[in-house]
Design a protein around this motif. Structure first.
Motif, short mmCIF file in Angstrom:
data_model
loop_
_atom_site.label_atom_id
_atom_site.label_comp_id
_atom_site.label_asym_id
_atom_site.label_seq_id
_atom_site.Cartn_x
_atom_site.Cartn_y
_atom_site.Cartn_z
N THR A 1 -6.01 8.54 -6.96
CA THR A 1 -6.15 7.56 -5.88
C THR A 1 -7.43 6.75 -6.04
OG1 THR A 1 -4.96 9.07 -4.40
CG2 THR A 1 -6.22 7.30 -3.39
N TYR B 1 -4.33 6.55 4.38
CA TYR B 1 -5.19 5.36 4.44
C TYR B 1 -4.43 4.14 4.93
CZ TYR B 1 -4.06 3.94 -0.53
OH TYR B 1 -3.48 3.56 -1.71
N GLY B 2 -3.11 4.11 4.72
CA GLY B 2 -2.34 3.05 5.34
C GLY B 2 -2.31 3.17 6.86
N VAL C 1 -5.30 -4.06 -1.07
CA VAL C 1 -6.30 -3.02 -1.33
C VAL C 1 -7.69 -3.55 -1.02
CG1 VAL C 1 -7.38 -1.63 -3.13
CG2 VAL C 1 -4.89 -1.81 -3.02
N LEU D 1 0.82 -1.22 0.00
CA LEU D 1 0.00 0.00 0.00
C LEU D 1 0.85 1.26 0.00
CD1 LEU D 1 -2.93 -0.81 2.43
CD2 LEU D 1 -2.99 -0.62 -0.04
N SER E 1 -7.40 -1.76 -8.64
CA SER E 1 -6.31 -2.59 -8.15
C SER E 1 -6.77 -4.03 -7.93
CB SER E 1 -5.76 -2.03 -6.84
OG SER E 1 -4.79 -2.90 -6.29
N ARG F 1 -2.12 8.20 0.33
CA ARG F 1 -1.77 6.78 0.51
C ARG F 1 -1.29 6.51 1.92
NH1 ARG F 1 0.65 7.48 -4.45
NH2 ARG F 1 2.73 7.54 -3.50
N PRO G 1 4.11 3.85 -4.49
CA PRO G 1 3.26 4.54 -5.45
C PRO G 1 2.79 3.60 -6.55
CG PRO G 1 5.26 5.80 -5.01
CD PRO G 1 5.45 4.44 -4.39
N GLN H 1 -6.87 4.18 -8.74
CA GLN H 1 -5.98 3.11 -8.32
C GLN H 1 -6.69 2.14 -7.39
OE1 GLN H 1 -2.79 5.41 -6.69
NE2 GLN H 1 -1.80 5.74 -8.66
N LEU H 2 -7.43 2.66 -6.42
CA LEU H 2 -8.16 1.79 -5.50
C LEU H 2 -9.28 1.04 -6.20
CD1 LEU H 2 -8.37 4.13 -2.38
CD2 LEU H 2 -6.83 2.19 -2.71
#
Length: 876
Positions: free
Chosen positions: A210, A412-413, A222, A22, A217, A409, A25, A213-214
């Protein structure tokens, strides 16, 4: 640095390392082909306050569009707005497509224009069952505001379960704290707010990257993230500013100064979205500070937060985002990018979280336990937008987008790794409030570097009472305040019978704000007087004092005990009324809504007369009075003495609609129009181009008008107007205009320009009479050497005068502090030798549309200035 060198080592112990899946990039999303670059737009108004350079104000003269439907973007009818908390996911909303706009300021930077956002979100909703979009409102100029939710699919039943848990966390936090399985069932909410300043663009593009990507993925990490969280993205909080390439929205307001006032539709939409989603973590993406600035902040710290919970989480997440941003590999030598900075650790003062007007300082009152402003590094707005080559601007914008995306990122991690603790801390915020526990003093060293200078606290009263019945300042103002509190999710109750507290009796119908409620911090920060923090810090980032209790026109009293039979209210009770007594009617004009009602009557052609602060309405216009009483919630009374069926005559000065030519800041233009005055913006340039004064009754001057810069023709036309016309001024520009035009005999004394806050005042006279006992100042002024034609309408109180805020003498020893203002004239009036009726304000009665209780004072000045030469008449 104010923190010790051991901080860096200790800080590393707080950081929670992010798994590579996560933290790394993701590949950049290919950008849509950029349209041809348009010509540079007109320069944006000089309203931006840079870090460390003193307060910011929206000084935009003659540049704000009319508040009319014609100025707004066309949009489909019958659109319902808002975030639904119990529908399942995905919610495939087909967003209407705005027309393409080749002049959108984003295009020059290679970023997504506003008209490109809806197609991209429509496509993502089609391609992924993780993405849902809702329209949560419209901007001032009519553009849709998009809230994107990214999470795993949820059935309606699962969504309703999430809503029930969210409500239980707030409404029954003690039980929620005992429920050991709650965190496992609850999806921690994360809120990303982008582009609240219109010409700080890249947060929007980072959010879109973002989201994609989410959404697409295939990484199991994710999928695991989206099974335990919901990510909410306010994709562009300020589409007007994004398109126009300016900081402010279409009304000229800095939206990141509008929380707790919520004068603008964008701020109200954000407020409701935060209430509805109740995030544990919030990021507000801004620019431009190099290196990237990541909160938490310097002192002073907001005293109404549960700051031990807030600083622990916010600092830890700040360290995570710092590592992610620095980990991108951008360097000063290669890219012009400095290492990230955290004000709490790296600065002494000047970037504080004291006022609740910013997004990350407002959200904690709704349970957010990690909230951040993130200022991305490379400048692309004015002056760089106009001066740098397109290729350089696009290079910078691409780096800024990378930086903002890295911060998201990391956040959210952080939430994924600290999921259960963040939920538990949010529950604890609400539990302390509901239990009525005393405010906690944050222990020194709770995070590395937290010292005595960081400790701020408050004492909560048991409750606040907004009394009902005779003798109160304004039932209309009380109702407005109650409705505003409720809109902010503060619980308000109403007494079913009279009750006693603190040795006095409050009548039935009085409103009660019991501070044993989950959001007691928000209730208190609005209703407490505030504090004079001048001795504790030398520099503040923005305003330092505010108070809905002292500035909104209602009577608000703290009480230390509460034994009352109350019931919750969803809204304030109606306050409009017209007596049955025959004869003319009177309306006291002490509140903004009373001003609106009066201007409505004048616009209808009602023959209103003015009698010492009262508007007198003829008996024949009783129906018009009933209409405005209902529309604005104002109360009329009998105007004259009644004997049997015969009403005594009332003498007054006739009023007509007051047409205002205003060289003013954006907030003042907005407020004057909101009060119902016909307003024409003017400036030095407008007057020099040839201005027709025939449709003007009063000239208002506070910004953008220099008498010395007027050409001979413009000066002659102005002099002709001043032979009987009215003038109202505010601030230094207004005072300079008064002196240059030779109006009132008065010497202007400027206080420290950084001084601001709530002050005690003593009022009287034609325009000051009926004003509250407190006012607001921002770069305060006062007047000395008054001529015989000058009357003091309002003076700074001899005790204080500052109640809440920050007002020191100048650092160079030249004075200008609050002590020098004691007893001095703050507002004066008079009539000059040409016949001009003039009022000079050294206070800030319309500041950012916030001090609602002060607006009637401005209106009285406008009425007085326009009608002083009128002959007295008798109203039957």
């Amino acid at each position: 640095m104010r923190r010790s060198l051991t901080v860096a080592v200790a800080a590393a112990l707080l950081a929670v390392p992010a798994p590579a899946a996560l933290a790394d990039p993701a590949p950049a999303v290919p950008a849509e082909p950029a349209p041809a670059v348009p010509a540079d737009p007109a320069p944006s108004p000089p309203a931006v306050r840079d870090f460390g350079n003193g307060p910011e104000r929206n000084d935009v003269a003659a540049g704000v569009p009319e508040q009319a439907a014609a100025a707004r973007v066309a949009a489909p009818e019958a659109q319902s707005y808002g975030h639904s908390r119990d529908r399942g996911y995905p919610r495939r909303t087909r967003l209407p497509l705005p027309p393409e706009n080749p002049a959108d300021a984003s295009i020059k930077l290679g970023l997504v224009p506003y008209h490109g956002i809806a197609p991209r979100l429509n496509d993502l909703q089609r391609r992924s069952d993780r993405v849902s979009v809702e329209i949560i409102g419209r901007s001032y100029q009519g553009r849709d505001l998009y809230l994107v939710t990214v999470t795993e699919p949820e059935s309606p039943a699962r969504a309703r379960e999430q809503a029930r848990i969210r409500e239980r966390i707030e409404n029954d936090p003690a039980a929620a704290a005992r429920d050991r399985g709650l965190a496992a069932r609850y999806k921690a909410p994360i809120f990303v707010n982008a582009n609240i300043h219109g010409n700080e663009w890249e947060g929007t593009d980072a959010a879109l990257r973002t989201i994609e990507q989410l959404a697409t993925s295939t990484d199991p990490a994710v999928a695991g993230l989206l099974a335990r969280t919901r990510l909410y993205f306010n994709v562009t909080a300020n589409p007007d500013g994004r398109v126009n390439g300016v900081r402010q929205n279409g009304a000229g307001f800095d939206l990141n100064r509008d929380f707790v006032t919520a004068s603008q539709p964008e701020a109200r939409a954000m407020r409701q979205a935060i209430i509805d989603t109740q995030p544990v973590t919030l990021l507000d993406l801004h620019g431009y500070v190099n290196g990237t600035l990541i909160e938490p902040t310097t002192p002073p710290h907001g005293a109404n937060y549960e700051y031990d919970l807030f600083i622990t989480n916010t600092y830890a997440n700040g360290l995570r985002m710092e590592a992610a941003v620095n980990g991108l590999g951008y360097t000063p030598d290669k890219d012009g990018v400095e290492p990230a900075q955290i004000p709490f650790r790296d600065s002494e003062e000047g970037w504080d979280d004291w006022p609740p007007i910013f997004t990350p300082q407002y959200a904690p009152f709704h349970g957010t336990v990690a909230a951040h402003t993130v200022e991305i590094p490379l400048e692309v707005n004015e002056p760089a937008y106009s001066e740098e080559p397109v290729e350089e601007l696009r290079r910078r914008a691409a780096i800024n987008t990378d930086v903002a995306a890295a911060a998201v990122r990391a956040a959210y991690g952080f939430v994924r790794d600290r999921h259960d603790r963040l939920i538990a801390d949010q529950i604890e915020v609400f539990r302390r409030g509901a239990a009525g526990e005393p405010a906690r003093t944050v222990p020194l060293g709770i995070v590395p570097g937290f010292g005595p200078e960081d400790v701020y606290t408050t004492t909560f009263p048991r409750a606040y009472v907004i009394p009902a019945g005779p003798g109160q300042r304004s039932a209309t103002a009380a109702a407005r305040l109650v409705d505003h509190l409720i809109a902010n999710d503060v619980r308000v109750e109403r007494a079913r019978s009279a009750f006693r507290s603190g040795g006095r009796t409050y009548p039935a119908g009085s409103y009660v704000v019991d501070l044993r409620q989950p959001k007691r911090g928000l209730a208190n920060v609005m209703l407490e007087p505030g504090a004079d923090i001048s001795p504790r810090v030398s520099a503040m980032y923005d305003i330092s004092g505010w108070s809905h209790a002292l500035l909104w026109g209602a009577t608000v009293e703290p009480v230390q005990s509460l034994r009352a039979h109350t019931e919750p209210v969803p809204a304030a009770a109606p306050t409009g009324s017209v007596p049955r007594t025959p004869g003319p009617l009177a309306l006291r004009v002490d509140d903004a809504k009373e001003v609106r009602a009066l201007n409505d009557l004048l616009a209808q052609g009602v023959a209103v007369t003015w009698d010492g602060g009262r508007a007198i309405v003829p008996a024949r216009d009783r129906q018009a009075a009933r209409t405005v009483a209902d529309r604005y919630g104002v109360a009329f009374t009998p105007a004259g003495t009644v004997t049997g069926a015969v009403t005594g005559a009332v003498t007054g000065t006739p009023l007509a609609p007051v047409r205002v030519a205003a060289a003013a800041s954006a907030d003042e233009l907005f407020t004057l129009r909101e009060l119902g005055f016909p307003v024409t913006p003017v400036s030095t340039a407008v007057l020099n181009a040839g201005f027709d004064w025939s449709a003007t009754d009063v000239l208002y001057v506070s910004s953008g008008l220099s008498h010395a810069a007027l050409n001979p023709a413009a000066r002659a036309a102005l002099d002709a107007f001043l032979a009987g016309g009215g003038v109202v001024t505010r601030g230094r520009t207004g005072a300079a205009f008064n002196a240059a035009a030779g109006l009132l005999t008065a010497t202007t004394v400027a206080g420290n320009p950084d001084g601001n806050g709530v002050v005690r005042v003593v009022s009287g006279g034609a325009t000051g009479g009926g004003s509250p006992a407190h006012s607001f100042v921002y770069s305060p002024l006062w007047f000395t050497g008054l001529g015989p034609e000058v009357t003091v309408e309002q003076a700074y109180a001899a005790d204080g005068p500052l109640v809440a805020g920050h007002w020191r003498p100048r650092a160079d020893g030249s004075g200008g502090g609050q002590d020098a203002a004691r007893g001095q004239a703050a507002v004066v009036s008079g009539r000059d030798e040409r016949g001009a009726a003039v009022v000079l304000f050294g206070t800030e009665p319309m500041f950012r549309n916030h001090p609602k209780g002060l607006l009637a004072q401005v209106a009285r000045a406008l009425y007085w200035s326009s009608s002083i030469a009128g002959a007295a008449v008798t109203t039957p």
